[in-house]
Design a protein around this motif. Structure first.
Motif, short mmCIF file in Angstrom:
data_model
loop_
_atom_site.label_atom_id
_atom_site.label_comp_id
_atom_site.label_asym_id
_atom_site.label_seq_id
_atom_site.Cartn_x
_atom_site.Cartn_y
_atom_site.Cartn_z
N UNK A 37 0.82 -1.21 0.00
CA UNK A 37 0.00 0.00 0.00
C UNK A 37 0.86 1.27 0.00
N UNK A 38 1.87 1.29 0.88
CA UNK A 38 2.71 2.50 0.93
C UNK A 38 3.75 2.51 -0.19
N UNK A 39 3.96 1.35 -0.81
CA UNK A 39 4.91 1.28 -1.91
C UNK A 39 6.37 1.40 -1.49
N UNK A 40 6.69 0.99 -0.28
CA UNK A 40 8.09 1.05 0.16
C UNK A 40 8.92 0.00 -0.57
N UNK A 41 10.22 0.28 -0.79
CA UNK A 41 11.08 -0.76 -1.35
C UNK A 41 11.18 -1.95 -0.39
N UNK A 42 11.49 -3.11 -0.93
CA UNK A 42 11.46 -4.35 -0.13
C UNK A 42 12.30 -4.27 1.14
N UNK A 43 13.54 -3.79 1.01
CA UNK A 43 14.42 -3.77 2.18
C UNK A 43 13.84 -2.91 3.29
N UNK A 44 13.33 -1.74 2.89
CA UNK A 44 12.77 -0.82 3.87
C UNK A 44 11.52 -1.43 4.52
N UNK A 45 10.72 -2.10 3.68
CA UNK A 45 9.52 -2.78 4.19
C UNK A 45 9.87 -3.79 5.28
N UNK A 46 10.93 -4.54 5.06
CA UNK A 46 11.36 -5.53 6.06
C UNK A 46 11.77 -4.84 7.35
N UNK A 47 12.49 -3.72 7.20
CA UNK A 47 12.95 -3.01 8.40
C UNK A 47 11.78 -2.44 9.18
N UNK A 96 -3.57 -10.85 3.76
CA UNK A 96 -3.10 -9.75 2.93
C UNK A 96 -2.40 -10.36 1.71
N UNK A 97 -3.05 -10.24 0.57
CA UNK A 97 -2.54 -10.96 -0.61
C UNK A 97 -1.90 -10.02 -1.62
N UNK A 98 -1.15 -10.61 -2.52
CA UNK A 98 -0.59 -9.87 -3.64
C UNK A 98 0.45 -8.84 -3.25
N UNK A 99 1.28 -9.17 -2.27
CA UNK A 99 2.37 -8.26 -1.90
C UNK A 99 3.47 -8.41 -2.96
N UNK A 100 3.86 -7.32 -3.64
CA UNK A 100 4.91 -7.47 -4.65
C UNK A 100 6.27 -7.74 -4.01
N UNK A 101 7.06 -8.59 -4.65
CA UNK A 101 8.38 -8.89 -4.09
C UNK A 101 9.35 -7.73 -4.31
N UNK A 102 9.16 -6.99 -5.40
CA UNK A 102 10.03 -5.84 -5.67
C UNK A 102 11.42 -6.27 -6.12
N UNK A 103 12.38 -5.37 -5.88
CA UNK A 103 13.75 -5.67 -6.28
C UNK A 103 14.66 -5.52 -5.08
N UNK A 104 15.82 -6.19 -5.14
CA UNK A 104 16.81 -6.02 -4.09
C UNK A 104 17.80 -4.96 -4.54
N UNK A 105 18.04 -3.98 -3.69
CA UNK A 105 18.96 -2.87 -3.98
C UNK A 105 18.60 -2.16 -5.29
N UNK A 106 17.35 -2.33 -5.73
CA UNK A 106 16.91 -1.69 -6.96
C UNK A 106 17.45 -2.32 -8.22
N UNK A 107 18.19 -3.43 -8.11
CA UNK A 107 18.81 -4.05 -9.30
C UNK A 107 18.23 -5.45 -9.56
N UNK A 108 18.29 -6.30 -8.51
CA UNK A 108 17.93 -7.70 -8.72
C UNK A 108 16.43 -7.91 -8.61
#
Lengths: 307, 252
Positions: A70-80, A132-144
């Motif tokens: 929902x907030x669209x945070x990058x994956x790493x930040x979301x984990x933190x 809570x479904x359909x959480x995007x995995x996103x990218x790691x460090x914006x590259x992978x």
């Protein structure tokens, strides 16, 4: 020396594993291994049986899912964010529970975790029964691209190793020394001038935060956070994993988690699918009666005897 | 009053009531600085309760406790310890899963102020090893530095406990039955040790062994049924017929 060789072997195995075994299964295994190791920090090293760790694991799962989706945070930040919220929740529950010992501590943590469960059931953002479904995995460090399972696996492995390193350091730190003194003899630790409640609280908060990191990572892997993650069954399962693997050993809980998750996975698809709890229960009883030190604990004693 | 400065520890009207039972009754105790002071009395006289009150492990019903003129009646146990008043326990209080060196070091560690530092390696404590070994040497445990405390013989555990207590450089040591449950050899060793460490310190001890009390203590307070029966040096106290009746009579 032998110890380093052992670590390197395990690391090498973890690095090649996704080419041999289904990566999603391995990722699940790593998430639960981290969860159990985090739990062991408070049970094995702090001597406190928490029966509410599902609240941290599942709570972080939902918050991370929400933060990314929902907030669209990058994956790493979301984990933190997830791990941080679990630590804050740990602080709140810890402040209320830490003064009690033994069964009372277990009961208070269970009761508070149940309250958290009902909050998550009724809150809108968790999706209630649907999760809570359909959480995007996103990218790691914006590259992978983490949509790729192999990339995702190495990302999860990195999270696991960081979490494990934090736990290993905590155990072998000045704080870890005081913590084991408190576990060994609490009145004596008090008489030496240590404020034991505050040390236990820090251990509890660290344990909660790392359990949250595990739950948050699981959300990203499965792109889903569900009520199973916050249910008290989860709190029970992590106790089982920790005891089976070896209480108060660093690697034990990870081994215990691997055993349980593997059994669940393979039994679920076979003829014994309805009997999973019975099989796990039997293993638990055998472990408690015959191998009280757990898999790693017994192995360690065996190695010490033979060499 | 210059006179009162001689007393490191004082209680006034110290009383502890459990439900319908007065365990400690109006005790006015004065412990002179640099004395070895013993608290004796028959079983159930309230010695250990007094002890627990002084170290704040119990809260008094009435009365006050002052250390160096400062009222500590409402102070927490951990803080008492930081004021230089360290207690031992009736059952040997070591950390059984840690080595002897670690036992002493965990006490030394407090002064570093890193007890919450979970990100530092444990090797950051190695600077304390030399001092820890010095303390172990002082109590005759040189060869036990790497022994796991739980595996050590009983008398050695008590010696380790004293080394751990000394690590905090206490001004006032409170020893709860330091020779309890020991063979004669160990009793002798611990008695010597207490004498050795008593220099420049005050020691208040609860003790059953009158041999230890007579050789070691400057002043003795006899408790009976929670109240002070009499007080004085060993000669005075042992000559008191009431003490003979209450205590020696039973002991003989």
């Amino acid at each position: 020396m032998n110890r380093y060789i052992g670590y390197l072997l395990v690391l090498a195995l973890l690095l090649v594993a996704p080419f041999l075994v289904y990566p999603v299964f391995l990722m699940k295994l790593l998430c639960f291994a981290l969860f159990a190791c985090a739990f062991n920090l408070i049970l094995g090293y702090g001597g406190l049986l928490s029966f509410g760790h599902a609240a941290f694991f599942g709570g972080a799962a939902f918050i991370t899912g929400h933060a990314i989706k929902v907030w669209g945070l990058p994956t790493e930040l979301g984990l933190l964010v997830g791990a941080g919220s679990a630590a804050v929740l740990g602080l709140a529950i810890g402040l209320l529970a830490i003064r009690r010992q033994g069964i009372y501590f277990a009961m208070i943590t269970l009761a508070l975790a149940q309250m958290a469960y009902f909050l998550f059931v009724s809150a809108d953002f968790t999706g209630g029964e649907n999760g809570l479904q359909g959480v995007p995995r996103g990218t790691a460090l914006g590259i992978f691209d983490l949509q790729d399972n192999i990339n995702m696996y190495y990302f999860v492995l990195a999270v696991f190793l960081i979490g494990y390193a934090i736990i290993a350091r905590t155990v072998n730190s000045p704080f870890g020394q005081v913590l084991s003194a408190i576990r060994d003899n609490e009145p004596r630790a008090t008489s030496l001038g240590y404020d034991v409640d505050r040390h236990k609280l820090l251990a509890f908060v660290l344990s909660a935060g790392l359990a949250g990191l595990a739950g948050a990572t699981k959300t990203v892997v499965f792109q889903l956070a569900s009520l199973t993650d916050v249910h008290w069954h989860m709190s029970g399962e992590v106790v089982l994993m920790t005891l089976l693997g070896g209480l108060g050993t660093l690697a034990g809980p990870a081994v215990g988690a691997a055993v349980i998750v593997t059994l669940q996975n393979y039994l679920a698809s076979g003829a014994l699918s309805a009997w999973v709890p019975v099989v796990l229960g039997t293993i638990f009883v055998i472990c408690v009666l015959a191998f009280r030190r757990g898999v790693v604990g017994e192995l360690r004693v065996l190695l010490r005897k033979t060499f | 009053m210059p006179d009162s400065e001689d007393f490191i520890l004082e209680t006034r009207g110290l009383t502890k009531e459990f439900k319908g039972f007065t365990a400690v009754d109006d005790v006015n105790l004065k412990v002179r600085r640099h004395h070895i002071h013993a608290l004796i009395g028959p079983n159930g006289a309230g010695k250990t309760t007094v002890f627990n009150l002084l170290t704040k492990f119990l809260i008094p019903t009435r009365g006050t406790i002052t250390v160096n003129g400062r009222d500590i009646t409402a102070t927490k146990p951990a803080e008492i310890s930081r004021m230089g008043m360290i207690r031992s326990f009736q059952i040997s209080a070591v950390f059984p899963h840690m080595t002897a060196r670690e036992n002493v070091r965990v006490a030394l560690q407090r002064k570093l102020g890193t007890s919450f530092h979970f990100w530092k390696p444990v090797s950051s404590l190695n600077s304390l090893n030399a001092r820890a070994e010095e303390l172990l040497h002082m109590v005759g445990l040189d060869h036990f530095a790497d022994a796991v405390a739980g595996d050590m013989p009983y008398g050695r555990k008590r010696a380790l406990e004293i080394a751990t207590t000394l690590a905090l450089e206490p001004e006032l040591m409170l020893l709860d039955e330091p020779t309890q449950g020991m063979g004669r050899e160990d009793v002798e060793r611990i008695t010597q040790l207490i004498r050795k460490v008593s220099a420049q310190r005050t020691i208040l001890m609860v003790e059953h062994n009158l041999g230890v009390v007579s050789t070691l203590c400057d002043r003795i307070t006899v408790l009976q049924r929670g109240a002070i029966l009499t007080e004085g040096d060993y000669a005075t106290v042992s000559a008191d017929p009431r003490v003979k009746e209450a205590y020696m009579g039973k002991a003989a």
